[in-house]
Design an enzyme around this catalytic site. Structure first.
Site, PDB file in Angstrom:
ATOM      1  N   THR A   1      50.210  -5.685  75.451  1.00 20.35           N
ATOM      2  CA  THR A   1      49.423  -7.060  75.396  1.00 20.35           C
ATOM      3  C   THR A   1      49.359  -6.719  73.849  1.00 20.35           C
ATOM      4  O   THR A   1      49.710  -5.907  73.507  1.00 20.35           O
ATOM      5  CB  THR A   1      48.388  -7.295  75.676  1.00 20.35           C
ATOM      6  OG1 THR A   1      48.593  -7.339  77.460  1.00 20.35           O
ATOM      7  CG2 THR A   1      48.273  -8.812  75.216  1.00 20.35           C
TER       8      THR A   1
ATOM      9  N   LYS B   1      66.554  -9.346  92.531  1.00 27.42           N
ATOM     10  CA  LYS B   1      66.085  -9.010  91.047  1.00 27.42           C
ATOM     11  C   LYS B   1      64.872  -8.512  92.052  1.00 27.42           C
ATOM     12  O   LYS B   1      64.100  -9.165  92.514  1.00 27.42           O
ATOM     13  CB  LYS B   1      65.939  -9.295  90.173  1.00 27.42           C
ATOM     14  CG  LYS B   1      65.615 -10.770  89.712  1.00 27.42           C
ATOM     15  CD  LYS B   1      64.387 -10.890  89.012  1.00 27.42           C
ATOM     16  CE  LYS B   1      63.848 -10.006  88.337  1.00 27.42           C
ATOM     17  NZ  LYS B   1      61.978  -9.672  88.361  1.00 27.42           N
TER      18      LYS B   1
ATOM     19  N   THR C   1      65.423  -7.594  85.750  1.00 25.95           N
ATOM     20  CA  THR C   1      64.064  -7.261  84.037  1.00 25.95           C
ATOM     21  C   THR C   1      63.744  -5.324  83.955  1.00 25.95           C
ATOM     22  O   THR C   1      64.486  -4.883  84.003  1.00 25.95           O
ATOM     23  CB  THR C   1      62.862  -7.519  84.254  1.00 25.95           C
ATOM     24  OG1 THR C   1      62.608  -8.030  85.797  1.00 25.95           O
ATOM     25  CG2 THR C   1      63.166  -9.805  84.617  1.00 25.95           C
TER      26      THR C   1
ATOM     27  N   THR D   1      58.365 -11.084  89.147  1.00 23.73           N
ATOM     28  CA  THR D   1      59.079 -11.755  89.981  1.00 23.73           C
ATOM     29  C   THR D   1      60.145 -10.598  90.772  1.00 23.73           C
ATOM     30  O   THR D   1      60.908  -9.910  90.447  1.00 23.73           O
ATOM     31  CB  THR D   1      59.861 -12.971  88.844  1.00 23.73           C
ATOM     32  OG1 THR D   1      59.166 -13.812  88.538  1.00 23.73           O
ATOM     33  CG2 THR D   1      60.909 -13.852  90.175  1.00 23.73           C
TER      34      THR D   1
END
Lengths: 398, 398
Positions: free
Chosen positions: A398, A175, A149, A186
Site C-alpha cells: 500500500t 487475463k 497484469t 480481475t
C-alpha cells in the site's frame, strides 16, 4: 502458430504509461460492422465503474468496440470513476467521427483498486491504439498483451470451424492470475467471432459457457470487483442466422474455448506449481456437484497437500463433507491421478510413493470424486497453494 | 496461577502410546454425581464415530464421564470405528463397577483420519487414567494436555463467579490449531461447572455460546470431521435451579469463557504470526454480519496482507462484496487497528507507514468494518496465512 482471426475485427495494444513498467496497457478491439454483444460479470457487490457501465449495455445489438486498460482497475473510485469509464467510450467514439457511438463501446479495466485513472495517459493511449488498429496476427497478440497484469503468460485461443457448411472463426483473449496482488483485481475475457448471432443468442450461449468455464476456476477464491467476460459476433462469415442445431454446435466450440482459456488462469496462478482439476460426479444435481467441487478446490489444506505431492484423501473427503449438500459417506469414492484411494466410504491400501510421484511428475493433478447419488457432475480447476503464493501476496504494497 | 475448579469433578491425562511422541494422549474427566450434559458438533457431513455417538446422547440428564483420546481421530473408520467409540465408553464404565454406565459417558477423538484406534493402548490408557483421577490443579492441567495435537500451547480457562448470592465455578479446556496437519482433524472443547443447570438449559446456553465463539473462528476454514464441544453441569455448588436472571448471568460468563478459549485456537494457528479480529457492525441482521465477517476472515488475500503488515483495504472491502449479502458500497467504512482507511465508499488519505507499523507491532490485528444498514454485528477471529503455514501443511504425510 497461426491464429484463426474472425473476419472484420481489428486489434491494437499499446503502452500508454499507466503501468510503471512501461508494458502494454491499453487494448482496443473494433468490429468493422455492428456486432451482437453479450456480457457476464462479477458477482461481487462491490463492482468497478466499467462493470456498471457494461452491465447496463449488454446484451447489445450493435456493438462496435471494446476498450480495455490494465494497470488500474477503476474500482472504488466513486462518481469520478463512473465518469472516467464513460469518457473512455467517448474517446473511442471520437476517433471514428460519427461512425462509432459511445453507446456502442464496451469498457474494461484491471489493475490496482482505489486510484483514479490517469485520464491523460488513457486518452493518448486510446488514440494511439485507434491509429494502429490492424487485423494482423501481431495486432491480435498486442491486444492480448495489453490486458495482462501479474500474468506470466499470454492467454489466447482461436479456432476455425465448419458449422452447417459454413466456415466461422472464433478468437478469445483472457487475463488473470489471482485476485491479484499487489492490489490487482480481475479476470477478463473477450471472445470475438464472425458467426451470425443475435444478441440474445450470444448472451445465452455466453452465460452457459461461463458457467462451465470461468465460473469453475479459482486461485484463492477471492471474487474480484472487475471480472468481465464479453462475446462479440459480427456475422461477417456471412449467411443466415444459425439453425438450432448449428447454434448447438457453435455453443460447443464456444464452451470448449472458454474452458481452454479459463484453465490457463489457475495454471498461471500466482506461485502455482500444479493445476488441480477437481471432477465431481454422481451428485444429486449439477448444483450440488458444483458446490462440492468448488469446496474441495477452495480448501487450503487440499491445495497445500498437492503442493507437497501428498495424496491426502482425508483432506479431500472431509472438504466434500462441509460443502453444504447432503453427502453419504459410505458411497464416496476417490481417485487421484487415476489411483483409487477411497472406496465406498473406506480407505484403500495404495502405493503412497507411486501416488506421490504421480503428483510430483505431472503439472496437472486430477482429483476424481464420485458421490454415488445421481447424475450431477461438475469440474473445477484451481492452482495449488505454495510458499511463493504467500510470499508474493504478503509483500507490503500500500 | 490458581485455577478455579468446579466442585465434584476429577481429572486425569496420561500417555498411552497412541502418539508416537509419547506425549499425553488419553484424558478422562469424571463427575462424582450425575451432571446435565450438552453438546455442539461439527457441521461436516462426514463425521467421526465419536461424534455420531455423542450427538445421539446429548442433551443428557445424568452424564458422569468424558473420555478423550488424541493422536487418532477415529474418522472414516466405518463400523469398526463405531464399535471402538462405544467400547471406549464401556471401558470407562467398567472402571467403576455399576456406578457409571456406558450411556453416561461421552467420548471424543482427535488426530489422524482413516486409521483404526489401537484399542489395546486405548484401554490401558483409560484404566491408568481412571486410577489417577484427581481434583487437583495438576490433574486438571494433565487432562488439558491429553487432548492436544499440533497445538503449541495448552488452552484452558477457569473462573469463579457470584451468581444470585451463590458462588459457582466454571472450567474449560480446548484444543485446535488448524484442521490440522499432518492429517489431523479437530477442535475440541469441554466446559465443566458445578452450577445447577438442567440438560435443556445447558444445551441452550452452550448452543448460544458456540455461535458467538467457536462458530466464529477459523484457521483455514476447513471444517473438520470431529469438532465437538460439551458442557457438563453437576450442581455441586448447591442450591436450587437458576432463576431466569441468574441463567442470563451464567450464560454471559459461559460465552465470555468460550470466546476466550476459541480465540486461543487461531492465536495458536499453524504458522500464525497474527490473530485477526474481524468486527462487522451495521449489517441488516446478525446472520448477514456473520457472513461478511466470515468471508473477510476466510480470504487468503486478507490473511496474507496481514502477514505482510499491509493495511490493504481493497482486499477487505472486495471480500465483503462477495459475502453473498446485499452491500451498499457508498456506506462502507473500514478501520484497521483504529486507523480509518475507507469511509462512505471512498478511500481516505492515511499514514500507510504508521498503519503498517501498527500491524507489525501488535499480535492482534483489529479489522472494523461498518456496513451502514442496521444493527447486525458479528466478530470472527482468524490467523494470518504465512509461509510457515504452507510449509507445515505441505510436508508429505501419507
Amino acid at each position: 502458430m497461426t491464429h484463426h482471426l474472425p473476419v472484420g475485427f481489428r486489434f491494437a495494444g499499446v503502452g500508454a504509461g499507466i503501468k510503471a513498467s512501461g508494458k502494454k496497457d491499453v487494448t482496443l478491439i473494433v468490429s468493422d460492422t455492428p456486432a451482437a454483444a453479450a456480457g457476464v460479470y462479477t458477482q461481487n457487490q462491490v463492482v468497478a465503474a466499467p462493470v456498471v457501465l457494461c452491465r447496463g449495455r449488454t446484451p447489445l445489438n450493435d456493438a462496435r468496440a471494446v476498450v480495455i486498460n490494465s494497470g488500474n482497475a477503476n474500482a472504488c473510485t466513486g462518481a469520478q470513476g463512473a465518469a472516467d469509464a464513460a469518457r473512455m467510450c467517448e474517446i473511442v467514439a471520437s476517433c471514428y467521427a460519427s461512425d462509432v457511438q459511445p453507446e456502442q463501446t464496451l469498457v474494461m479495466s484491471t489493475g490496482v483498486i482505489g486510484h483514479f485513472l490517469p485520464m491523460e495517459k488513457v486518452e493518448a493511449g486510446i488514440r494511439q491504439a485507434a491509429s494502429q488498429l490492424d487485423g494482423s496476427q501481431q495486432a491480435f497478440l498486442d491486444a492480448s498483451d495489453g490486458i495482462l497484469t501479474t500474468d506470466i503468460g499470454r492467454k489466447v485461443t482461436t479456432r476455425e470451424c465448419r458449422i452447417g457448411g459454413r466456415t466461422v472463426r472464433i478468437a478469445g483473449i483472457a487475463k488473470g492470475a489471482g485476485m491479484i496482488g499487489p492490489n490487482m483485481a480481475t479476470m477478463l475475457c473477450c471472445v470475438f467471432t464472425d458467426a451470425p448471432l443475435s444478441a440474445a443468442q450470444a448472451q445465452h450461449m455466453l452465460s452457459v459457457a461461463a458457467n462451465k468455464s470461468f465460473n469453475n476456476i479459482s486461485v484463492e477464491g477471492h471474487t474480484s470487483t472487475n471480472d468481465t467476460m464479453v462475446l462479440l459476433a459480427n456475422g461477417q462469415a456471412g449467411g443466415a442466422e444459425f439453425s438450432d442445431r448449428e447454434q448447438a454446435e457453435f455453443a460447443e466450440h464456444l464452451e470448449a474455448m472458454c474452458i481452454e482459456l479459463a484453465k490457463q488462469i489457475p495454471t498461471d496462478g500466482e506461485g502455482a506449481t500444479h493445476l488441480i482439476e477437481v471432477r465431481v460426479s454422481g451428485a444429486a444435481s449439477e448444483a450440488d456437484a458444483r458446490k462440492i467441487s468448488h469446496t474441495v478446490a477452495s480448501s487450503n489444506l487440499v491445495k497445500t497437500a498437492v503442493y507437497g505431492c501428498d495424496p491426502n484423501w482425508g483432506r479431500i473427503v472431509s472438504a466434500a463433507g462441509y460443502a453444504g449438500v447432503p453427502i453419504e459417506s459410505p458411497k464416496l469414492c476417490l481417485k487421484i491421478n487415476g489411483i483409487a484411494l477411497f472406496e465406498n466410504g473406506e480407505p484403500l491400501a495404495f502405493d503412497a510413493k507411486a501416488a506421490s510421484a504421480s503428483i510430483k511428475n505431472n503439472r496437472t493433478t486430477l482429483v476424481e470424486l464420485a458421490v454415488g447419488q445421481g447424475d450431477g457432475a461438475c469440474t473445477h480447476w484451481t492452482s495449488d497453494l505454495t510458499v511463493a503464493y504467500v510470499e508474493f501476496n504478503s509483500e507490503y504494497t500500500t
